[in-house]
Design a protein around this motif. Structure first.
Motif, PDB file in Angstrom:
ATOM      1  N   ASP A  16     -40.347  -4.515  31.700  1.00 57.30           N
ATOM      2  CA  ASP A  16     -41.553  -4.007  31.748  1.00 57.30           C
ATOM      3  C   ASP A  16     -42.820  -5.133  31.168  1.00 57.30           C
ATOM      4  O   ASP A  16     -43.868  -5.010  31.639  1.00 57.30           O
ATOM      5  CB  ASP A  16     -41.662  -3.024  30.344  1.00 57.30           C
ATOM      6  CG  ASP A  16     -40.612  -2.068  30.639  1.00 57.30           C
ATOM      7  OD1 ASP A  16     -40.923  -1.302  31.684  1.00 57.30           O
ATOM      8  OD2 ASP A  16     -39.788  -1.720  30.095  1.00 57.30           O
ATOM      9  N   VAL A  17     -42.609  -6.148  30.080  1.00 58.50           N
ATOM     10  CA  VAL A  17     -43.451  -6.995  30.012  1.00 58.50           C
ATOM     11  C   VAL A  17     -43.073  -8.348  30.077  1.00 58.50           C
ATOM     12  O   VAL A  17     -41.904  -8.713  29.654  1.00 58.50           O
ATOM     13  CB  VAL A  17     -44.046  -6.944  28.643  1.00 58.50           C
ATOM     14  CG1 VAL A  17     -45.014  -7.982  28.036  1.00 58.50           C
ATOM     15  CG2 VAL A  17     -44.486  -5.661  28.353  1.00 58.50           C
ATOM     16  N   LEU A  18     -43.643  -9.256  30.688  1.00 64.12           N
ATOM     17  CA  LEU A  18     -43.297 -10.616  30.653  1.00 64.12           C
ATOM     18  C   LEU A  18     -44.126 -11.587  30.053  1.00 64.12           C
ATOM     19  O   LEU A  18     -45.382 -11.549  30.120  1.00 64.12           O
ATOM     20  CB  LEU A  18     -43.414 -11.315  32.495  1.00 64.12           C
ATOM     21  CG  LEU A  18     -42.589 -10.392  33.432  1.00 64.12           C
ATOM     22  CD1 LEU A  18     -42.666 -10.883  34.665  1.00 64.12           C
ATOM     23  CD2 LEU A  18     -40.878 -10.675  33.114  1.00 64.12           C
ATOM     24  N   ILE A  19     -43.528 -12.443  29.017  1.00 68.65           N
ATOM     25  CA  ILE A  19     -44.411 -12.910  28.136  1.00 68.65           C
ATOM     26  C   ILE A  19     -44.200 -14.513  28.393  1.00 68.65           C
ATOM     27  O   ILE A  19     -43.144 -15.081  28.232  1.00 68.65           O
ATOM     28  CB  ILE A  19     -43.918 -12.852  26.544  1.00 68.65           C
ATOM     29  CG1 ILE A  19     -44.217 -11.188  26.131  1.00 68.65           C
ATOM     30  CG2 ILE A  19     -45.002 -13.725  25.695  1.00 68.65           C
ATOM     31  CD1 ILE A  19     -43.634 -10.969  24.642  1.00 68.65           C
ATOM     32  N   ILE A  20     -45.369 -15.230  28.910  1.00 67.28           N
ATOM     33  CA  ILE A  20     -45.188 -16.733  29.304  1.00 67.28           C
ATOM     34  C   ILE A  20     -45.441 -17.534  28.145  1.00 67.28           C
ATOM     35  O   ILE A  20     -46.745 -17.535  27.713  1.00 67.28           O
ATOM     36  CB  ILE A  20     -46.155 -16.762  30.414  1.00 67.28           C
ATOM     37  CG1 ILE A  20     -45.844 -15.982  31.624  1.00 67.28           C
ATOM     38  CG2 ILE A  20     -46.057 -18.398  30.747  1.00 67.28           C
ATOM     39  CD1 ILE A  20     -47.036 -15.805  32.562  1.00 67.28           C
ATOM     40  N   GLY A  21     -44.296 -17.932  27.454  1.00 67.39           N
ATOM     41  CA  GLY A  21     -44.518 -18.568  26.502  1.00 67.39           C
ATOM     42  C   GLY A  21     -44.039 -18.016  25.196  1.00 67.39           C
ATOM     43  O   GLY A  21     -44.103 -17.100  24.773  1.00 67.39           O
ATOM     44  N   GLY A  22     -43.118 -19.018  24.673  1.00 62.59           N
ATOM     45  CA  GLY A  22     -42.114 -18.295  23.334  1.00 62.59           C
ATOM     46  C   GLY A  22     -42.164 -19.114  22.249  1.00 62.59           C
ATOM     47  O   GLY A  22     -41.298 -18.992  21.441  1.00 62.59           O
ATOM     48  N   GLY A  23     -43.457 -19.792  22.165  1.00 60.24           N
ATOM     49  CA  GLY A  23     -43.843 -20.306  20.692  1.00 60.24           C
ATOM     50  C   GLY A  23     -44.202 -19.090  19.774  1.00 60.24           C
ATOM     51  O   GLY A  23     -43.771 -18.074  19.842  1.00 60.24           O
TER      52      GLY A  23
ATOM     53  N   ARG B 272     -38.177 -24.280  25.805  1.00 62.67           N
ATOM     54  CA  ARG B 272     -37.282 -24.719  24.869  1.00 62.67           C
ATOM     55  C   ARG B 272     -36.145 -23.985  24.522  1.00 62.67           C
ATOM     56  O   ARG B 272     -36.208 -22.758  24.761  1.00 62.67           O
ATOM     57  CB  ARG B 272     -38.214 -24.770  23.667  1.00 62.67           C
ATOM     58  CG  ARG B 272     -39.321 -25.991  23.660  1.00 62.67           C
ATOM     59  CD  ARG B 272     -40.099 -25.593  22.342  1.00 62.67           C
ATOM     60  NE  ARG B 272     -41.059 -26.828  22.354  1.00 62.67           N
ATOM     61  CZ  ARG B 272     -42.265 -26.827  22.882  1.00 62.67           C
ATOM     62  NH1 ARG B 272     -42.701 -25.856  23.576  1.00 62.67           N
ATOM     63  NH2 ARG B 272     -43.324 -27.885  22.859  1.00 62.67           N
ATOM     64  N   ALA B 273     -35.095 -24.324  23.651  1.00 63.66           N
ATOM     65  CA  ALA B 273     -33.965 -23.900  23.349  1.00 63.66           C
ATOM     66  C   ALA B 273     -33.954 -22.661  22.588  1.00 63.66           C
ATOM     67  O   ALA B 273     -33.361 -21.718  22.460  1.00 63.66           O
ATOM     68  CB  ALA B 273     -32.970 -24.707  22.928  1.00 63.66           C
ATOM     69  N   GLU B 274     -35.266 -22.544  21.622  1.00 63.53           N
ATOM     70  CA  GLU B 274     -35.523 -21.493  20.734  1.00 63.53           C
ATOM     71  C   GLU B 274     -36.659 -20.940  20.628  1.00 63.53           C
ATOM     72  O   GLU B 274     -37.702 -21.506  21.331  1.00 63.53           O
ATOM     73  CB  GLU B 274     -35.440 -22.121  19.179  1.00 63.53           C
ATOM     74  CG  GLU B 274     -34.075 -22.805  18.845  1.00 63.53           C
ATOM     75  CD  GLU B 274     -33.939 -23.582  17.610  1.00 63.53           C
ATOM     76  OE1 GLU B 274     -33.564 -22.472  16.626  1.00 63.53           O
ATOM     77  OE2 GLU B 274     -34.705 -24.580  17.322  1.00 63.53           O
TER      78      GLU B 274
END
Length: 464
Positions: A9-16, A41-43
């Motif tokens: 449903d939602v793609l978030i570009i960036g996991g900071g 990144r791994a986390e």
């Protein structure tokens, strides 16, 4: 092949921090939706800012100012209380201040963000999954968005959000910038700094908060030689203190709109505070809540005037240094080991040993050469996406899916975060939050700003 395309449903570009806070807010909403967070990144939850492992690399705001929950200003203080009580961060007891006044290490703050995500996951009918990779291309179609990753994988989502965080500065042409970044030591890489001759001269470009972190890194690496700092205005960040409350004078007077009016009134309020024996930071801190309104109602000429003439002083007075780091910088200055000069970086010079740079000192026309054993690039953040040498920004610009924001700060969007393309159309599928919206709100990087944006954007995405 289409069967290999994953859907969400939602793609978030960036996991900071930005992407993680948006995921948390989406998880907290009723209903059931699938969310993919794309992060190399791994986390999740750390990004570059909160991946630091050294305890000396701390937030530049105390716990009471850094909650990731826009509905609970004490959230970080409460989490830290439990964390310290369980035996975490034992060094915090050496500071002898209330927990709300502590400046947590960046790595511990990253753990806090991760735990809030984990808690939200356990309580939600929605799902969040980390897809490890870098987004290199993006298409917006009538009914969906389509992402391509660096490994060739494709993801399809009803909506996509640019939560890309901050990009390293590139204040010189990209060829020179690449050379600078290749020659420079990472400001947070203590291990590499231990390989520098401890008595040698280290050069630092930039004098903001990244420079402060770099000096902390050098100290922890055992460096004891001279540190030469060069920045265009030669300004150091002020130390962050804990001033008493002050009347919100901008809330009481909305006629203060123009930059010159605001500057005069802020100075007057600061002088008034000092006359009463109150820290000048007290009235200045009240301005923070009004920056978005003031910036959005200013004309382009007024914004340009602010950036050109006021910005360096705003940055040094508002984006302040944590106390322990500021004490280190001040001590090194007193000892004569640290010196700051107003000078513009003009490029690298080929050198058989160490590093050499070309500079033009403020007030001089001649360009001079300075040498040292090592160079650290602490020149800040690049907000102009036209100068960011990463695949996704370049592809988005090439396809006309984005346009530069006001004064080329970030990208253009409407008040909800919906991205505006090169033709001026507001996208129904592509959104942005955090640092990419610098041109929209000026202050769009602090934890509290991003937390508020995350909540509002999550609500928006859940309704359309």
């Amino acid at each position: 092949m289409t069967e290999s395309i994953r859907n969400a449903d939602v793609l978030i570009i960036g996991g900071g921090l930005s992407g993680t806070m948006l995921a948390v807010q989406l998880l907290r909403l009723p209903g059931q939706r699938s969310i993919l967070v794309i992060e190399p990144r791994a986390e999740l939850g750390r990004g570059e800012a909160y991946s630091a492992v050294e305890l000396g690399h701390t937030l530049n705001g105390n716990a009471a100012r850094m909650s990731v929950d826009p509905d609970n200003a004490d959230d970080l203080t409460q989490w830290l209380t439990d964390y310290i009580g369980a035996g975490g961060w034992p060094e915090s007891g050496q500071q002898h201040v209330p927990i709300c006044e502590l400046f947590p290490p960046r790595g511990i703050f990253g753990l806090y963000a991760q735990q809030r995500l984990a808690e939200a996951r356990t309580l939600s009918a929605s799902t969040v999954e980390h897809v490890r990779g870098e987004v290199v291309d993006l298409h917006v179609e009538d009914a969906c968005t389509l992402l391509t990753l660096d490994n060739g994988q494709q993801l399809r989502g009803t909506y996509a959000v640019l939560a890309t965080g901050m990009f390293p500065a590139a204040r010189t042409p990209q060829t020179e910038s690449s050379g600078l970044n290749a020659a420079a030591v990472d400001p947070w890489d203590v291990q590499t700094m231990t390989q520098i001759d401890p008595q040698s001269t280290v050069l630092i470009i930039g004098s903001g908060l990244t420079m402060v972190d770099a000096v902390v890194s050098l100290e922890q690496a055992g460096h004891r030689g001279p540190i030469e700092i060069f920045s265009r205005h030669g300004l150091l960040p002020h130390v962050r203190r804990q001033p008493p409350s002050w009347e919100d004078f901008l809330a009481a007077d909305h006629s203060l709109r123009r930059p010159r009016q605001l500057l005069r009134e802020v100075r007057r309020q600061c002088r008034l505070a000092q006359a009463q024996g109150i820290d000048w930071q007290a009235p200045l801190d009240t301005v923070r809540a009004h920056i978005g309104r003031l910036w959005s109602q200013a004309s382009e000429g007024e914004k340009r005037q602010f950036v050109r003439h006021v910005r360096p002083w705003w940055e040094s007075h508002h984006h302040r240094s944590p106390p322990l780091s500021a004490q280190l910088v001040a001590r090194l200055q007193r000892e004569g080991r640290l010196r700051i000069q107003a000078a513009s970086f003009k490029g690298l010079v080929a050198s058989n040993s160490g590093v050499a740079i070309r500079l033009r000192r403020r007030g001089e026309q001649v360009v001079t050469q300075v040498s040292g054993a090592a160079l650290i690039n602490s020149s800040g953040i690049e907000y102009d996406w036209r100068r960011v040498a990463r695949p996704l920004p370049q592809q988005l610009l090439k396809r006309g899916l984005i346009q530069p924001g006001p004064l080329a700060l970030g990208i253009a969007a409407d008040v909800s975060g919906a991205v505006v393309d090169a033709q001026g159309n507001v996208s129904p599928r592509l959104f942005a939050m955090g640092p990419p919206l610098r041109g929209m709100w000026w202050e769009s990087t602090a934890v509290t700003d991003v937390a508020i944006q995350a909540k509002a954007l999550a609500a928006k995405l859940s309704q359309i």
